[in-house]
Design a protein around this motif. Structure first.
Motif, PDB file in Angstrom:
ATOM      1  N   THR A 156     -25.180 -30.892 -10.311  1.00  0.00           N
ATOM      2  CA  THR A 156     -26.191 -30.916 -11.366  1.00  0.00           C
ATOM      3  C   THR A 156     -26.662 -32.346 -11.597  1.00  0.00           C
ATOM      4  O   THR A 156     -26.006 -33.316 -11.212  1.00  0.00           O
ATOM      5  N   ARG A 157     -27.763 -32.470 -12.292  1.00  0.00           N
ATOM      6  CA  ARG A 157     -28.272 -33.806 -12.614  1.00  0.00           C
ATOM      7  C   ARG A 157     -27.349 -34.519 -13.592  1.00  0.00           C
ATOM      8  O   ARG A 157     -27.215 -35.743 -13.531  1.00  0.00           O
ATOM      9  N   ALA A 158     -26.706 -33.772 -14.459  1.00  0.00           N
ATOM     10  CA  ALA A 158     -25.736 -34.400 -15.376  1.00  0.00           C
ATOM     11  C   ALA A 158     -24.557 -34.964 -14.586  1.00  0.00           C
ATOM     12  O   ALA A 158     -24.098 -36.077 -14.854  1.00  0.00           O
ATOM     13  N   THR A 159     -24.090 -34.216 -13.609  1.00  0.00           N
ATOM     14  CA  THR A 159     -22.977 -34.678 -12.779  1.00  0.00           C
ATOM     15  C   THR A 159     -23.369 -35.910 -11.981  1.00  0.00           C
ATOM     16  O   THR A 159     -22.595 -36.867 -11.882  1.00  0.00           O
ATOM     17  N   ILE A 160     -24.577 -35.892 -11.424  1.00  0.00           N
ATOM     18  CA  ILE A 160     -24.991 -37.030 -10.596  1.00  0.00           C
ATOM     19  C   ILE A 160     -25.083 -38.293 -11.433  1.00  0.00           C
ATOM     20  O   ILE A 160     -24.755 -39.384 -10.966  1.00  0.00           O
TER      21      ILE A 160
END
Length: 174
Positions: free
Chosen positions: A82-86
């Motif tokens: 996810t973008r949050a993870t990245i």
């Protein structure tokens, strides 16, 4: 040498006590889970001295041949996170000096993530080391054994996809 986790040994013992059929399949599944966990732990232990997790290593790998870098959303898409993870992965890599964020020349809202010299050196050295380690896990396998192993894994994936085990039926409820 099969190293089952205690929880899996307990489940097998209980299944055998209850005379549940297919305990051989249960054991095979638990062995596969144990092996997967052992590989994950070994991978983490190999990357930890470099201040890397598997997720961070993947980002370095994706950036190694990208001199202009990649945007965070491209990295997320390519890494399958996810973008949050990245964002968390990039923050950690930046903090440890492996990457830097650069604003775009034409549009300052666009950000590119690029490897630093430290990141590039680390990525290049670890790529070979990591590939050698992965290859060593299958040392001694013949071409036929590789093919058989792949076929067996594909059969398990197919069984999982087709949902051959009953779900959400009254009989499947504990």
């Amino acid at each position: 040498m099969t190293m089952l986790e205690q929880k899996h040994r307990a489940l097998l013992q209980e299944a055998e006590r209850r005379a549940v059929t297919e305990t051989g399949n249960m054991r095979a599944c638990f062995e596969l889970l144990a092996l997967s966990g052992a590989i994950d732990r070994d991978c983490a232990a190999r990357l930890a001295p470099h201040r890397l997790s598997e997720g961070k290593f993947v980002i370095l790998f994706l950036l190694v041949d990208q001199p202009e870098g990649l945007s965070p959303h491209e990295l997320a898409d390519r890494a399958g996170v996810t973008r949050a993870t990245i964002t968390g992965l990039i923050d950690g890599l930046e903090r440890d000096g492996f990457v830097e964020r650069r604003s775009g020349l034409d549009d300052r809202r666009k950000i590119a993530v690029v490897l630093t010299e430290t990141g590039r050196k680390t990525a290049r050295s670890l790529l070979g080391e990591h590939s050698t380690w992965i290859a060593s896990l299958f040392a001694g396998f013949t071409a036929d054994e590789h093919q058989t192993f792949h076929g067996l894994l594909q059969r398990i994936w197919q069984n999982l996809r087709t949902g051959s085990a009953p779900r959400d039926t009254p009989e499947a409820q504990p």
